[in-house]
Design an enzyme around this catalytic site. Structure first.
Site, PDB file in Angstrom:
ATOM      1  N   GLU A 150      44.594  45.226  57.739  1.00 29.57           N
ATOM      2  CA  GLU A 150      44.317  46.597  57.314  1.00 29.57           C
ATOM      3  C   GLU A 150      44.113  47.460  58.556  1.00 29.57           C
ATOM      4  OE1 GLU A 150      41.217  48.975  54.394  1.00 29.57           O
ATOM      5  OE2 GLU A 150      40.481  47.503  55.816  1.00 29.57           O
ATOM      6  N   ASP A 204      40.436  42.644  57.335  1.00 29.50           N
ATOM      7  CA  ASP A 204      39.754  43.903  57.063  1.00 29.50           C
ATOM      8  C   ASP A 204      39.625  44.766  58.325  1.00 29.50           C
ATOM      9  OD1 ASP A 204      38.144  45.253  54.915  1.00 29.50           O
ATOM     10  OD2 ASP A 204      36.581  45.120  56.441  1.00 29.50           O
ATOM     11  N   HIS A 259      41.025  47.964  45.811  1.00 31.49           N
ATOM     12  CA  HIS A 259      39.612  48.230  45.494  1.00 31.49           C
ATOM     13  C   HIS A 259      39.079  49.477  46.197  1.00 31.49           C
ATOM     14  CE1 HIS A 259      39.765  46.196  49.265  1.00 31.49           C
ATOM     15  NE2 HIS A 259      38.517  46.507  49.504  1.00 31.49           N
ATOM     16  N   ASP A 260      39.854  50.045  47.108  1.00 27.87           N
ATOM     17  CA  ASP A 260      39.433  51.285  47.781  1.00 27.87           C
ATOM     18  C   ASP A 260      40.219  52.496  47.283  1.00 27.87           C
ATOM     19  OD1 ASP A 260      37.795  49.752  49.470  1.00 27.87           O
ATOM     20  OD2 ASP A 260      39.371  49.547  50.983  1.00 27.87           O
ATOM     21  N   ASP A 320      40.304  37.163  52.217  1.00 26.02           N
ATOM     22  CA  ASP A 320      39.948  38.337  52.990  1.00 26.02           C
ATOM     23  C   ASP A 320      39.176  37.856  54.211  1.00 26.02           C
ATOM     24  OD1 ASP A 320      39.382  41.183  53.466  1.00 26.02           O
ATOM     25  OD2 ASP A 320      39.726  41.377  51.310  1.00 26.02           O
TER      26      ASP A 320
HETATM   27  C1  GLC Z   1      37.896  47.892  54.266  1.00 30.59           C
HETATM   28  C2  GLC Z   1      37.646  47.397  52.878  1.00 30.59           C
HETATM   29  C3  GLC Z   1      36.555  48.219  52.276  1.00 30.59           C
HETATM   30  C4  GLC Z   1      35.309  48.037  53.101  1.00 30.59           C
HETATM   31  C5  GLC Z   1      35.563  48.365  54.566  1.00 30.59           C
HETATM   32  C6  GLC Z   1      34.470  47.823  55.432  1.00 30.59           C
HETATM   33  O1  GLC Z   1      38.379  49.176  54.290  1.00 30.59           O
HETATM   34  O2  GLC Z   1      38.827  47.407  52.133  1.00 30.59           O
HETATM   35  O3  GLC Z   1      36.324  47.912  50.939  1.00 30.59           O
HETATM   36  O4  GLC Z   1      34.294  48.859  52.633  1.00 30.59           O
HETATM   37  O5  GLC Z   1      36.746  47.780  55.039  1.00 30.59           O
HETATM   38  O6  GLC Z   1      34.502  46.424  55.422  1.00 30.59           O
END
Ligand code: GLC
Ligand code: CA
Length: 564
Positions: free
Chosen positions: A256, A202, A328-329, A99
């Site tokens: 992401e 991320d 995880h989200d 990540d």
């Molecule tokens: C992404 C991650 C999440 C995190 C956010 C800020 O969405 O997947 O878990 O809280 O970014 O880093």
């Protein structure tokens, strides 16, 4: 013809380290635990592991607040242990993806601490601004964080505010500063030189903020200002620069990207000068909610099909998809799109549904055994239900909902399938103490259904979701010309229960997926004509059963038709 690439054919297993497996008996998942489960991961048939952040972090956002990009969080192990895991994964033929969280660091990162003190070259590493209004008491603009609350925090020592699009412990890096970009490239090379195979980046499409940081649309209760930093003005320039680093390695990137449409995705993933190999979008996770997940709507298969249809069609031969159902989200999909009552059947239907779509496949820890969302509002009895939650965003959203007048009961009910906590309970390995996750009391509540839902039990049960996932992953590879690379054709677009599609390979052979994504008895004559004559059944939710007059709950099959 679609260009063949290793990462396109890959099924990737996501590990959220804190809850995966504890190896040293302190109740917290770690690298020793990962090492002990590498053969299990390999046995799923996956080709890669993506690690959610393992780095040094005060865990304000469970690792997404990084205090040192080039070392491992002591709770999880050491850099040497990581290297061992990397080597052992490679020996088993699995790639390792890290990540990369570079929109922000932790406020405990030394870059930030030095930035507060205006030590060079860190003075402008973050987005610092003077306050507004009389005596500079007001934040520089009206932006609000994604985890609701102001996006600005005042630091008396520096006499300025810094921007944080997420928690206040996560100050945003200033990517407009070329030195910041050089430091980040060094971090990327550090891991790539070690042998890591790529990055999951991320919220990467938020790293460029509009010049002058103009006020955002005032009514937005969270992420206010997003129109000024989502896909911001220099995003393509910066991503191209970071992409250059990868050119020296056969590495890959998945980014992401909040609020992504397929049109927008193509601006990142299309063409020879693409900036990312694929994006993690969110639209397909909004079939039971609106935007941030806490505004719930009944699950709509029609909405979901529409999203898949658009993405599969628009990216065909142009870009690439990242196909996931959980992470995880994203709380467990059986509890959201499937049915806890028909846990195994709906888990199988959902596995089929997304595994034969074009794109790289992602499987999140525990998804393969059908873990469900815990009922924190129901147990343990007599305790404060909120004491069960850990996630910073849960509390922010709860407080926001309280302000809007929602009742405790309502908020907790929504939290069941909206709070990120519900995706993060420890993996259930056995029916034994602490679900076999740890010898000590786990850092986080175990879902009481572990006595029934666990890896050990699933291994023993031929009809389990676990064995089914192994089959699905293997079939996706075996029929990759259609499954991974084929053209998507959706039938019965408007049917509320049936998901029927073809995946057609270049040579004309095809897969036909027929699914009832509901517990309703749907007349089979509705879809009979889409099952090609002479097609070979290769997978079925219910073993050894052919379709009767009406479907069983979550019944479904996959057929293969060879070239004529
Ligand atoms: C992404 C991650 C999440 C995190 C956010 C800020 O969405 O997947 O878990 O809280 O970014 O880093
Ligand atoms: Ca541990």
């Amino acid at each position: 013809m679609e260009e063949r690439k290793w990462f396109k054919e890959m099924s990737m297993y996501q590990i959220w380290p804190r809850s995966f497996k504890d190896g040293n008996g302190d109740g917290i998942g770690d690298l020793k635990g990962v090492m002990s489960k590498l053969d299990y991961i390999k046995s799923l048939g996956v080709d890669a592991i993506w690690f959610s952040p393992l780095y040094v972090s005060p865990q304000a956002d469970y690792g997404y607040d990084i205090a040192d990009y080039c070392d491992i969080n002591p709770e999880y192990g050491t850099l040497d242990e990581f290297k061992e895991v990397l080597k052992a994964a490679h020996e088993r033929g699995m790639k390792v993806i890290m990540d990369l969280v570079i929109n922000h660091t932790s406020d405990q990162h030394e870059w930030f601490k030095k930035s507060v003190k205006r030590e060079e070259p860190f003075t402008d590493f973050y987005i610092w601004r003077d306050g507004k209004g009389k005596n500079g008491k007001k934040p520089p603009n009206n932006w609000m964080s994604t985890f609701p609350g102001s996006a600005w925090e005042y630091v008396p020592e520096r006499g300025q505010y810094y921007l944080h699009l997420y928690a206040k412990e996560q100050p945003d890096l200033n990517h407009d500063n070329p030195t910041v970009r050089e430091y980040i490239k060094k971090v990327m090379r550090f891991w790539l030189d070690m042998g890591v195979d790529g990055f999951r980046e991320d919220v990467i499409t938020q790293i460029s903020k509009a010049e002058g940081l103009p006020n955002g649309f005032p009514l937005m209760p969270a992420s206010r200002g997003m129109e000024h930093y989502n896909n911001g003005p220099h995003i393509h320039e910066y991503l191209k620069e970071y992409r250059q680093v990868l050119k020296d390695y056969d590495a890959f990137q998945v980014g992401e990207a909040p609020l992504l449409t397929p049109e927008k995705a193509l601006t990142y993933v299309e063409g020879d000068d693409k900036e990312l190999d694929m994006c993690i979008g969110f639209q397909h996770m909004e079939a039971d909610c609106i935007l941030i997940g806490w505004v719930k709507t009944p699950f709509s298969l029609k909405k979901l099909k529409k999203v898949y249809d658009k993405w599969q069609t628009m990216l065909y031969h142009k870009g690439w998809n990242a196909n996931y159902l959980e992470n995880h989200d994203q709380p467990r999909t059986i509890s959201r799109y499937g049915s806890e009552k028909y846990r195994v059947e709906s888990g199988k239907a959902l596995a089929i549904m997304y595994s034969f779509l074009s794109g790289t496949q992602f499987v999140y820890q525990g998804q393969e055994i059908g873990m469900t969302c815990p009922y924190f509002d129901k147990y343990p009895e007599g305790t404060d239900p909120w004491a069960q939650f850990e996630d910073v965003s849960t509390f922010c959203v709860r407080d926001l909902m309280r302000k809007f007048g929602f009742s405790q009961k309502h908020i907790l009910k929504v939290a069941h399938t909206a709070a990120r906590d519900c995706a993060r309970t420890p993996v259930q390995w056995t029916a034994g103490e602490n679900a076999g996750f740890s010898e000590a009391k786990p850092w986080y509540a175990v879902n009481p259904n572990y006595t029934e839902v666990n890896v050990e039990a699933a291994e023993k049960d031929e009809g389990s979701l676990l064995h089914f996932y192994r089959k699905v992953i293997a079939l996706r590879k075996q029929y990759k010309d259609a499954a991974v690379y084929g053209r998507f054709e959706l039938h019965l677009k408007n049917d509320p229960h049936l998901f029927v599609y073809d995946k057609i390979a270049d040579d004309g052979s095809k897969l036909t997926v027929v699914l009832n994504v509901s517990d309703k008895a749907v007349p089979c004559k509705k879809f009979a004509k889409y099952i090609p004559e002479g097609a070979q059944e290769i997978l079925s939710v219910y073993d050894n059963a052919s379709f009767a007059a009406v479907t069983k709950p979550y019944e479904g099959k996959v057929y293969y038709t060879p070239t004529k």
